[in-house]
Design a protein around this motif. Sequence first.
Motif: not given
Length: 133
Positions: A11, A57, A84, A94
């Motif tokens: 992401h 995102q 991440h 994260h």
Amino acid sequence: MRRVAEIASYHAHVYFGDAQEAEAARSLRDAVADRFAVQLGRWHDEAIGPHDRGSYQIAFAPDLFAMLVPWLMLNHGRLSILVHPNSGQVRRDHVEDCLWIGPRLELIDDVLPEHEDPPEPPPVPNTRPTLDA
Ligand code: ZN
């Protein structure tokens, strides 16, 4: 050692605070959609999950990393972006195993579970890229 194959996808979370950043984030979103086969997530004006301000995102497959991440490095302007891995270890992914483009921001990490169950589904691209990166 952990293996790279643990990373199912990535992401990139693009953050914005004021109206000016939101506008920059909107143009970056459009530019990503024009260039990359990614799954663009919903636009969130409000803080959601571990994120302390507005964000959206970009979910993408591992084979896009080498093109998309450098492109974001060159084109993020003044925006902060969290990149991440999705390895199933949500909090590590994260907080510890991430990278930041632009200034690093605080994450509200106590909302993140240690492990993800069920695992993050693979990204399904929802863009129709027509431009070269
Ligand atoms: Zn994420």
